[in-house]
Design a protein around this motif. Structure first.
Motif, PDB file in Angstrom:
ATOM      1  N   GLY A  26       0.789  -1.231   0.000  1.00  0.00           N
ATOM      2  CA  GLY A  26       0.000   0.000   0.000  1.00  0.00           C
ATOM      3  C   GLY A  26       0.819   1.278   0.000  1.00  0.00           C
ATOM      4  N   ARG A  27       2.146   1.158   0.085  1.00  0.00           N
ATOM      5  CA  ARG A  27       3.001   2.354   0.099  1.00  0.00           C
ATOM      6  C   ARG A  27       3.052   3.051  -1.253  1.00  0.00           C
ATOM      7  NH1 ARG A  27       2.440   4.008   4.260  1.00  0.00           N
ATOM      8  NH2 ARG A  27       0.812   2.459   4.289  1.00  0.00           N
ATOM      9  N   ALA A  28       2.684   2.353  -2.338  1.00  0.00           N
ATOM     10  CA  ALA A  28       2.951   2.882  -3.682  1.00  0.00           C
ATOM     11  C   ALA A  28       1.893   3.846  -4.201  1.00  0.00           C
ATOM     12  CB  ALA A  28       3.133   1.723  -4.659  1.00  0.00           C
ATOM     13  N   ILE A  29       0.652   3.383  -4.321  1.00  0.00           N
ATOM     14  CA  ILE A  29      -0.406   4.212  -4.919  1.00  0.00           C
ATOM     15  C   ILE A  29      -1.010   5.098  -3.842  1.00  0.00           C
ATOM     16  CG2 ILE A  29      -2.595   4.201  -6.155  1.00  0.00           C
ATOM     17  CD1 ILE A  29      -0.468   3.052  -7.874  1.00  0.00           C
ATOM     18  N   ARG A  30      -0.863   6.434  -3.998  1.00  0.00           N
ATOM     19  CA  ARG A  30      -1.283   7.335  -2.922  1.00  0.00           C
ATOM     20  C   ARG A  30      -2.358   8.336  -3.324  1.00  0.00           C
ATOM     21  NH1 ARG A  30       0.326   4.490   1.123  1.00  0.00           N
ATOM     22  NH2 ARG A  30       0.205   6.291   2.513  1.00  0.00           N
TER      23      ARG A  30
END
Length: 877
Positions: A809-813
């Motif tokens: 979940g760190r990638a798409i913000r």
């Protein structure tokens, strides 16, 4: 379990923007849970970047205002029933009076709050807003009290205060708070607060104060209609809207404005000194605590807090401005608040709730960032004490007794001696355990208590004495002062973790041992070993929250897999009381590329980074080549997550070796560094520094700064090697160019051979077995045993997958972000594991990727990023 196909009618959630479909789905689900009430539970997943916090605010406050409107109407209707036998004109007059009374109270309150808001806005426009944080040097150099009698135990102290003492208030303060209507002790409410009394409140909690501050900034965006029903609204447009009444709650450590107390630093010392300054015999009482003389300032504090949507720093500044204690004065604002924000520990622990006057009965609880709620519950009740801390505690006791021993009489003398005996007993056990071969293990509490015959001591009475007498604070305080005078420093300072308070926490755990808890020993270093208490299951501890509240919502960006929350937080709840939702992402499907890389090619070795196979140097080299290829296809930032720090070190060591028959310069590590600037997370190292360097390598030229890296590194971006569950895997956003690709290497299963995980597995199996026998006595024994073992395996696997999902979940913000996600391990291709990924990740999986190799993946990645580059160029033209 209700999968939320049951919708509600179209609702205006007063969202400040046009909500996406997934946001509408999320808000409808939350609203439905709150509307049904009666102990409903909602487990709601909405990926980070989808506006989850704002959706929670809009759903919860829209419901709350609608609920209040309905309550107002019902109160009028109920009043009419009392006059059902009277003539219509009497009933109508009575109803008119009732409505006018409600409207008048509402208007008076709103007028008062609006006046304060206008004044605050004017101050901001003039640039007169005061600094929020007091200069740390001011606190550091406050002079310590030199009167040694401050540290002497009271001889005639009344320590039999019963359970009320757990609230942390002295008897005098509790009496005073009762007169003022503070905390849990209710006095007659003021007239203007009558309409707020017994109203439903929303308690919103998150993991950290920074997350709560972000939530409060989101709370300032929407505007909600009045809670007055249509029948009470008049032609005055000012009655159409109503400000949100919000109150943040926190500990004394964050809200104390008394320099002589706040300088102590540690929370236990601050709590003890604060309550001591309110004892009847204390000469110099704290002048900031609400009392009859500053009642007007206390009410002014309340009104300002409810009018201005403050965060914790705002409350601290308000207290300083009005010279009234924010910690205690904030309690007066609780009855009038609609939404109360507080960190996890203050909500999850009953003693903390009681101290703050929090009543969950009939109210709403929203837990954000709830993917780690089970760990949070365990942490609240965890405690530990080390051998070195016990040695320090014994030394401090010796210093204290040497100074005050002759003055200690009666119970004080007996109890101080018992504390010394407990310390000696625990110390002796740990010194003997230092010789054990195993680095860690489970401790038999009966054996532990036999050391120095500690089991002969009434531990409950001893704990009560330490708490009531403030023994830990007095000893810590005297020794700190004595040591500072000896070093000519002049200022007594408490350690961040006072050892006697640490010991007290461990004794509380030791005294409350249950089937849900275990004690462990762990060798910390060559000369230190510690005892720690671990709560194996959050079920009982969380039950007081779940059983009291009208409704509980667990919300998070990565809640999958859901099963654990139902099995271990709400095991006895019927399925029709639990609603689960996994929302999709706001990004278009073309912005996500997910690939399972099971092996480099058809005839190559499979990637399986299990504990037994992950040290295969050939496989590690193949992994390095795969990441090197990924770095070639992916622009800007690539973040790779490994199962552990130890394995990351092992991999980097192999990559640093020269390939057979090749010069040293051809090592994989050098080839990676030639492709991108390489950074790595280290255990105990500064994540901020690494993140800053990584960001500089990617964005340095954009920010107009001078990048120290060579132009090739700057042009090709950077590679960050990190760890699942490490500092980079939670709370850090790798948005846009910082995270164009996230790679997860292997499945980060916890060490199943560690004593704590062995204890967890054993506990889950035994409790599941017991529950199945009770609920289904006719079930064959073999099936029962198999089901219990499967439950423990699921819990173990789910812990691993929650950590994976959090890292992904760190990638798409945000909506316009795009990224590739590569899952490197053949096990990611199995249906069982894939079903535990979030729905939006599963939706982006490339069909059949688990059966294809590195070549096909490179083609997919190259095409994905070429398409994004072309799309960006087209938009610019």
């Amino acid at each position: 379990m209700d999968e939320v196909t049951e919708g509600v009618e179209k609702i205006d959630f007063h969202h400040p923007y046009t909500p996406y479909d997934v946001q509408e789905e999320f808000m409808n689900a939350a609203y439905n849970v709150l509307e049904r009430g009666d102990g409903q539970i909602g487990i709601l997943e909405s990926p980070t970047g989808t506006g989850k916090s704002l959706s929670l605010i809009c759903a919860a406050l829209t419901w709350l205002r609608n609920h209040k409107r309905s309550r107002f109407e019902n109160s009028v209707t109920e009043a009419a029933k009392e006059f059902k036998d009277e003539p219509d004109w009497i009933v109508n007059q009575m109803l008119k009076r009732k409505r006018e009374e409600i409207l008048k109270q509402w208007e008076e309150r709103e007028a008062r709050l609006k006046k304060i808001r206008a004044k605050e806005k004017l101050m901001e426009e003039r640039g007169a807003k005061r600094r929020r944080l007091e200069d740390s040097n001011t606190r550091k150099h406050d002079k310590a009290v030199n009167d040694e009698d401050e540290w002497l135990l009271d001889q005639d102290d009344d320590t039999s205060q019963g359970d009320d003492n757990t609230s942390g208030f002295s008897k005098e303060t509790r009496d005073l708070m009762g007169k003022l209507g503070l905390g849990t002790l209710h006095a007659k409410e003021e007239v203007e607060e009558d309409m707020s009394k017994n109203e439903v409140k929303i308690y919103y909690t998150s993991r950290t104060h920074s997350q709560l501050t972000q939530f409060i900034s989101e709370l300032r965006r929407p505007t909600f209609p009045s809670s007055l029903p249509d029948s009470l609204l008049n032609e005055d447009p000012s009655t159409d809207s109503e400000g949100i009444r919000h109150l943040p709650l926190s500990s004394r450590q964050r809200l104390c404005i008394n320099p002589s107390v706040s300088r102590l630093g540690s929370l236990p010392a601050i709590n003890d000194r604060c309550t001591e300054l309110q004892q009847p015999k204390t000469k110099d009482k704290c002048q900031f605590v609400p009392n009859a003389d500053n009642l007007g300032l206390t009410h002014q504090f309340r009104d300002n807090a409810l009018a201005t949507l403050p965060d914790i720093e705002d409350l601290l500044e308000l207290g300083k401005k009005l010279q009234v204690c924010p910690y205690y004065a904030s309690r007066t604002a609780v009855p009038g608040a609609e939404i109360i924000t507080l960190p996890y520990p203050l909500l999850l622990q009953k003693t903390a709730r009681d101290a703050l006057g929090i009543e969950l009965e009939g109210n709403v609880v929203i837990i954000d960032e709830a993917h780690n709620i089970m760990d949070a519950v365990a942490n609240v009740y965890a405690s530990a004490v080390s051998l070195n801390e016990l040695r320090r505690a014994r030394q401090m006791l010796g210093v204290y007794v040497k100074k005050f021993g002759k003055k200690l009489k009666g119970e004080n003398r007996v109890m101080v001696a018992q504390v010394a005996r407990v310390v000696d007993g625990l110390k002796e056990w740990l010194e003997n355990a230092s010789g054990l071969k195993s680095e860690q293990g489970i401790v038999d509490p009966n054996m532990l208590l036999r050391s120095k015959s500690i089991d002969q001591i009434n531990m409950y009475k001893l704990i009560q004495y330490i708490q009531d007498s403030k023994l830990a604070y007095k000893i810590e305080g005297y020794v700190a002062q004595a040591e500072s005078q000896a070093s000519d420093d002049g200022a007594a300072t408490f350690r961040s973790t006072p050892v006697l308070h640490t010991l007290l926490s461990f004794l509380v755990s030791l005294n409350n041992l249950s089937s849900e808890g275990r004690i462990f020993y762990t060798k910390v270093s060559q000369d230190d070993i510690k005892l720690s208490y671990l709560l194996l299951s959050p079920t009982h501890a969380f039950s007081s929250v779940a059983s009291s509240a009208r409704a509980v919502i667990l919300a998070g960006g990565t809640m999958s897999p859901f099963e654990d929350y139902m099995a271990h937080l709400f095991p006895s709840l019927p399925e029709n009381k639990i609603t689960t939702v996994s929302c999709g992402h706001v990004i278009p499907s073309s912005n996500l590329c997910v690939w399972t890389l099971s092996s480099p090619g058809p005839k190559a070795v499979e990637f399986e980074f299990s504990f037994q196979k992950r040290s295969d140097k050939s496989m590690i080299s193949q992994l390095g080549l795969a990441i090197l290829n990924i770095c070639t296809a992916v622009p800007d930032g690539v973040v790779v997550f490994f199962p552990s720090y130890g394995y990351l070190d092992e991999v980097v060591a192999v990559w640093g070796e020269a390939s057979t028959g090749q010069p040293k310069s051809q090592a994989l590590w050098d080839r990676l560094q030639a492709k991108k600037a390489v950074f790595r997370e280290t255990k105990g190292g500064s994540s901020d520094e690494v993140l800053e360097q990584y960001t500089e390598a990617i964005l340095g030229s954009d920010k107009g700064t001078t990048n120290k890296l060579d132009s090739a590194s700057r042009r090709n971006g950077a590679l960050l090697l990190s760890v699942v569950g490490g500092k980079m895997s939670e709370g850090i956003n790798f948005s846009d160019r910082l995270g164009r690709c996230v790679v997860v290497v292997g499945l980060p299963y916890p060490n199943i051979n560690s004593p704590d995980w062995k204890a967890r597995i054993e506990y889950i199996e035994s409790t599941t077995l017991e529950r199945l026998k009770t609920s289904n006595p006719s079930m064959p024994k073999a099936e029962t045993v198999a089901a219990a073992k499967q439950a423990s395996r699921d819990f173990y696997e789910n812990a691993c997958m929650r950590a994976v999902n959090q890292s992904i979940g760190r990638a798409i913000r945000h909506r316009n972000d795009y990224a590739a996600i590569v899952l490197v391990d053949r096990r990611f291709g199995t249906e069982r594991i894939r079903q535990k990924l979030p729905g939006w990740i599963r939706g982006g999986l490339a069909e059949g990727s688990q059966n294809q190799g590195l070549g096909q993946m490179m083609g997919k990645l190259s095409g994905f990023f070429r398409g994004k580059k072309a799309s960006a160029a087209a938009q610019l033209s």
